[in-house]
Write an enzyme that holds these catalytic residues in place. Sequence first.
Site, mmCIF file in Angstrom:
data_model
loop_
_atom_site.group_PDB
_atom_site.id
_atom_site.type_symbol
_atom_site.label_atom_id
_atom_site.label_comp_id
_atom_site.label_asym_id
_atom_site.label_seq_id
_atom_site.Cartn_x
_atom_site.Cartn_y
_atom_site.Cartn_z
ATOM 1 N N ALA A 121 10.856 0.231 -5.177
ATOM 2 C CA ALA A 121 10.454 1.598 -5.546
ATOM 3 C C ALA A 121 9.079 1.909 -4.978
ATOM 4 C CB ALA A 121 10.464 1.752 -7.068
ATOM 5 N N ARG A 156 5.108 -0.213 -12.078
ATOM 6 C CA ARG A 156 5.471 0.794 -11.080
ATOM 7 C C ARG A 156 6.651 1.638 -11.585
ATOM 8 N NH1 ARG A 156 5.249 -0.531 -4.552
ATOM 9 N NH2 ARG A 156 3.701 1.056 -4.235
ATOM 10 N N THR A 180 3.159 -9.080 6.781
ATOM 11 C CA THR A 180 2.919 -10.163 7.732
ATOM 12 C C THR A 180 2.788 -11.473 6.961
ATOM 13 O OG1 THR A 180 1.737 -8.588 9.122
ATOM 14 C CG2 THR A 180 1.358 -10.914 9.577
ATOM 15 N N GLU A 192 13.559 3.579 8.343
ATOM 16 C CA GLU A 192 12.942 4.819 7.886
ATOM 17 C C GLU A 192 11.769 5.174 8.795
ATOM 18 O OE1 GLU A 192 14.012 7.090 5.654
ATOM 19 O OE2 GLU A 192 12.422 8.027 6.813
ATOM 20 N N GLU A 204 3.532 8.399 5.921
ATOM 21 C CA GLU A 204 2.938 8.732 4.631
ATOM 22 C C GLU A 204 2.090 9.985 4.780
ATOM 23 O OE1 GLU A 204 1.225 5.268 2.738
ATOM 24 O OE2 GLU A 204 2.902 4.081 3.461
ATOM 25 N N LYS A 258 13.108 0.624 15.542
ATOM 26 C CA LYS A 258 12.040 0.911 14.570
ATOM 27 C C LYS A 258 10.729 0.243 14.990
ATOM 28 C CE LYS A 258 9.710 2.013 11.220
ATOM 29 N NZ LYS A 258 9.306 3.313 10.757
ATOM 30 N N LEU A 259 10.800 -1.029 15.352
ATOM 31 C CA LEU A 259 9.585 -1.715 15.810
ATOM 32 C C LEU A 259 9.047 -1.042 17.067
ATOM 33 C CD1 LEU A 259 10.360 -5.536 15.385
ATOM 34 C CD2 LEU A 259 9.055 -4.044 13.896
ATOM 35 N N ALA A 262 9.366 2.142 18.015
ATOM 36 C CA ALA A 262 8.752 3.443 17.719
ATOM 37 C C ALA A 262 7.323 3.232 17.233
ATOM 38 C CB ALA A 262 9.564 4.187 16.661
ATOM 39 N N ARG A 290 4.841 15.655 30.085
ATOM 40 C CA ARG A 290 5.319 14.271 30.133
ATOM 41 C C ARG A 290 4.580 13.405 29.117
ATOM 42 N NH1 ARG A 290 3.784 13.468 36.212
ATOM 43 N NH2 ARG A 290 2.000 14.513 35.250
ATOM 44 N N CYS A 350 2.168 -0.231 8.309
ATOM 45 C CA CYS A 350 3.221 -0.488 9.296
ATOM 46 C C CYS A 350 2.736 -0.885 10.681
ATOM 47 C CB CYS A 350 4.112 0.747 9.424
ATOM 48 S SG CYS A 350 4.989 1.091 7.897
HETATM 49 P P1 NAD Z 1 5.936 -1.096 -0.965
HETATM 50 O O1 NAD Z 1 5.173 -2.368 -1.074
HETATM 51 O O2 NAD Z 1 5.294 0.189 -1.324
HETATM 52 O O3 NAD Z 1 7.260 -1.200 -1.865
HETATM 53 C C1 NAD Z 1 8.099 -2.307 -1.913
HETATM 54 C C2 NAD Z 1 8.547 -2.520 -3.356
HETATM 55 O O4 NAD Z 1 9.563 -3.536 -3.371
HETATM 56 C C3 NAD Z 1 7.445 -3.030 -4.288
HETATM 57 O O5 NAD Z 1 7.286 -2.112 -5.353
HETATM 58 C C4 NAD Z 1 7.950 -4.393 -4.766
HETATM 59 O O6 NAD Z 1 7.637 -4.670 -6.117
HETATM 60 C C5 NAD Z 1 9.442 -4.255 -4.582
HETATM 61 N N1 NAD Z 1 10.157 -5.538 -4.465
HETATM 62 C C6 NAD Z 1 9.863 -6.587 -3.656
HETATM 63 N N2 NAD Z 1 10.785 -7.561 -3.805
HETATM 64 C C7 NAD Z 1 11.672 -7.125 -4.728
HETATM 65 C C8 NAD Z 1 12.867 -7.680 -5.285
HETATM 66 N N3 NAD Z 1 13.320 -8.886 -4.920
HETATM 67 N N4 NAD Z 1 13.543 -6.950 -6.211
HETATM 68 C C9 NAD Z 1 13.077 -5.718 -6.584
HETATM 69 N N5 NAD Z 1 11.978 -5.138 -6.072
HETATM 70 C C10 NAD Z 1 11.283 -5.838 -5.154
HETATM 71 O O7 NAD Z 1 6.482 -1.046 0.534
HETATM 72 P P2 NAD Z 1 6.859 0.253 1.402
HETATM 73 O O8 NAD Z 1 5.639 0.821 2.011
HETATM 74 O O9 NAD Z 1 7.772 1.120 0.596
HETATM 75 O O10 NAD Z 1 7.682 -0.425 2.572
HETATM 76 C C11 NAD Z 1 8.974 -0.961 2.370
HETATM 77 C C12 NAD Z 1 9.607 -1.259 3.724
HETATM 78 O O11 NAD Z 1 9.759 -0.034 4.453
HETATM 79 C C13 NAD Z 1 8.783 -2.172 4.637
HETATM 80 O O12 NAD Z 1 9.667 -2.974 5.381
HETATM 81 C C14 NAD Z 1 8.076 -1.199 5.551
HETATM 82 O O13 NAD Z 1 7.767 -1.790 6.794
HETATM 83 C C15 NAD Z 1 9.095 -0.116 5.726
HETATM 84 N N6 NAD Z 1 8.539 1.208 6.062
HETATM 85 C C16 NAD Z 1 7.408 1.653 5.452
HETATM 86 C C17 NAD Z 1 6.915 2.917 5.752
HETATM 87 C C18 NAD Z 1 5.668 3.427 5.122
HETATM 88 O O14 NAD Z 1 5.164 4.438 5.607
HETATM 89 N N7 NAD Z 1 5.138 2.814 4.081
HETATM 90 C C19 NAD Z 1 7.595 3.734 6.634
HETATM 91 C C20 NAD Z 1 8.765 3.268 7.207
HETATM 92 C C21 NAD Z 1 9.224 1.994 6.902
HETATM 93 C C1 UDX Z 2 3.817 5.135 10.657
HETATM 94 C C2 UDX Z 2 4.840 5.854 11.574
HETATM 95 O O1 UDX Z 2 4.291 7.066 12.065
HETATM 96 C C3 UDX Z 2 6.093 6.128 10.816
HETATM 97 O O2 UDX Z 2 7.058 6.741 11.655
HETATM 98 C C4 UDX Z 2 6.610 4.818 10.305
HETATM 99 O O3 UDX Z 2 7.785 4.993 9.655
HETATM 100 C C5 UDX Z 2 5.597 4.145 9.410
HETATM 101 O O4 UDX Z 2 4.386 3.963 10.135
HETATM 102 P P1 UDX Z 2 2.153 5.919 8.742
HETATM 103 O O5 UDX Z 2 1.557 4.568 8.891
HETATM 104 O O6 UDX Z 2 2.523 6.386 7.387
HETATM 105 O O7 UDX Z 2 3.484 6.022 9.617
HETATM 106 O O8 UDX Z 2 1.151 7.016 9.350
HETATM 107 P P2 UDX Z 2 0.860 7.600 10.811
HETATM 108 O O9 UDX Z 2 0.782 9.070 10.688
HETATM 109 O O10 UDX Z 2 1.734 7.059 11.843
HETATM 110 O O11 UDX Z 2 -0.623 7.077 11.069
HETATM 111 C C6 UDX Z 2 -0.921 5.693 11.267
HETATM 112 C C7 UDX Z 2 -2.404 5.515 11.529
HETATM 113 O O12 UDX Z 2 -2.755 6.015 12.813
HETATM 114 C C8 UDX Z 2 -3.291 6.242 10.534
HETATM 115 O O13 UDX Z 2 -4.403 5.449 10.200
HETATM 116 C C9 UDX Z 2 -3.712 7.485 11.303
HETATM 117 O O14 UDX Z 2 -4.911 8.007 10.838
HETATM 118 C C10 UDX Z 2 -3.837 6.904 12.699
HETATM 119 N N1 UDX Z 2 -3.705 7.946 13.752
HETATM 120 C C11 UDX Z 2 -2.553 8.640 13.892
HETATM 121 C C12 UDX Z 2 -4.776 8.202 14.605
HETATM 122 O O15 UDX Z 2 -5.813 7.571 14.485
HETATM 123 N N2 UDX Z 2 -4.632 9.156 15.569
HETATM 124 C C13 UDX Z 2 -3.499 9.862 15.742
HETATM 125 O O16 UDX Z 2 -3.442 10.706 16.652
HETATM 126 C C14 UDX Z 2 -2.418 9.605 14.870
#
Ligand code: NAD
Ligand code: UDX
Length: 462
Positions: free
Chosen positions: A10, A39, A94, A161, A165, A220-221, A223, A260, A276
């Site tokens: 969550a 949470r 990590t 995803e 944020e 995803k990696l 992007a 471009r 991320c």
């Molecule tokens: P987060 O740490 O906010 O949330 C993860 C949650 O999972 C935590 O609340 C944790 O308690 C819970 N959890 C862990 N193990 C569990 C288990 N065994 N059973 C139940 N709950 C469990 O992480 P996040 O930022 O939501 O990221 C989650 C994934 O999505 C990561 O792989 C991340 O790379 C990816 N992702 C994150 C973003 C982002 O912007 N934060 C965007 C795209 C993808």
């Molecule tokens: C990123 C990816 O954009 C998103 O698609 C993926 O799913 C999760 O990781 P996020 O980390 O939430 O998202 O924010 P993002 O807007 O990408 O910014 C990442 C960092 O780069 C921030 O610290 C932001 O301030 C910085 N940034 C971004 C810059 O310094 N300059 C820019 O032009 C854009």
Amino acid sequence: MIKNICCIGAGYVGGPTMAIIAQKCPNIKVTVVDLNESRIQAWNDADVNNIPIYEPGLSEIVREARGRNLFFSTDVDKAIDEAEMIFISVNTPTKTYGIGKGMAADLKYIELCARQIARVSKSNKIVVEKSTLPVRTASAIKSILDHTGNGVQFQILSNPEFLAEGTAVEDLLAPDRVLIGGDSSQEGQKAINQLVNIYVNWVPNERILTTNVWSSELSKLTANAFLAQRVSSINAMSELCEKTGADVNEVAKAIGMDSRIGSKFLKSSVGFGGSCFQKDILNLVYIAKSYGLDEVADYWEQVIIMNDHQKRRFAKNIVKTLYNTVSEKKIAFLGWAFKKDTNDTRESAAIFVADDLLAEQAIIAVYDPKVKKEQIYIDLNYLETRSEQQNSKGLVVFDDPYEACKDVHAIAILTEWEEFKTYNWQNIYDQMQKPAFIFDGRNVLNKKELEEIGFVYQAIGS
Ligand code: NAD
Ligand code: UDX
């Protein structure tokens, strides 16, 4: 037709993603589960303003769907048992130990989920990887699930995803694309279609892309690596601009108009943060290394090296400009989150800049509109550079920006919060030590206006 979904995790992804699915698919019951009781309690708080994740527009959606078809719970087994489709949205940080320490993704939470799904499931399930995972993780999950011996059939899909944020709600409501990777078998294709049928409730068909599982995992990696690379590229240019009299904002505008190249992700900054970028690039570097692709690994690692350099040189420049000593000098930090419109601080540049300045015996006064005081100390203590007592002596957190800036020698802008632009800068100036410096790590303030007041203003890359 899927009627019952469970999402494990969550967090920043699981919470918002499921809130949107629940809002757009009122006939599907969506249960988000997590081991973290506080949470879940916060997600269930009677006042939706207290949900644990700050995202513009999210609390309204939670208010609409929660209790109708959106539920938050700690009963993971029950939710798995009832669901036909299970999203795994747990964290994949990590690794901090053992082989791959500091680089590889730690998949222990993913494996725990797979084992729990295997143990609890009594009926066939579609398991969806929502977390960002190294390419070929689906085969490990499948292997765990297929060895349960209770005859239940599992299909594994990859549905990474792409939300960022701070803009999670808009990104989820109108995604550039939805990516779904699945097996080419008939059952695999059927599972893909079931997930497509959920997204078509609000996403146009042509934006739903289906691929094989490995392409989806690797996309995803890729992007994130490409986006982070753009930020490191423009940050590399920012240093050259400072030496040559060029202005990085002008350079970014000029090159961004080239169709471009495009204009996005060219904002020079004190360095990228967030949960991320660094983690996913390190993971990519590790994967490349493990296949013996050293040049590929080195190429991507340079993006991280450049980012570390950008954070470090920001701090160094503050020390140099303040006459080579900041010992006992008070410096205000406006912003602690890794970007605006989020309360997330993971890998925020502010943490590392604070650490460097504390090493120079500066006193830091922090103000951030959404980050809680406790979180700031957690972030700093996590580095283990000095004792918790030393950190709480060296860094003070304020609820009011004007209080934070009182008597300081310099102000550093670490996050691009909009509200900073609206402050009464004359008032702030009057209460500061002179000369009054501003180090704008985000290029958000108006240079001309501040210089007219009397500030010495320095931004990145000009
Ligand atoms: P987060 O740490 O906010 O949330 C993860 C949650 O999972 C935590 O609340 C944790 O308690 C819970 N959890 C862990 N193990 C569990 C288990 N065994 N059973 C139940 N709950 C469990 O992480 P996040 O930022 O939501 O990221 C989650 C994934 O999505 C990561 O792989 C991340 O790379 C990816 N992702 C994150 C973003 C982002 O912007 N934060 C965007 C795209 C993808
Ligand atoms: C990123 C990816 O954009 C998103 O698609 C993926 O799913 C999760 O990781 P996020 O980390 O939430 O998202 O924010 P993002 O807007 O990408 O910014 C990442 C960092 O780069 C921030 O610290 C932001 O301030 C910085 N940034 C971004 C810059 O310094 N300059 C820019 O032009 C854009």
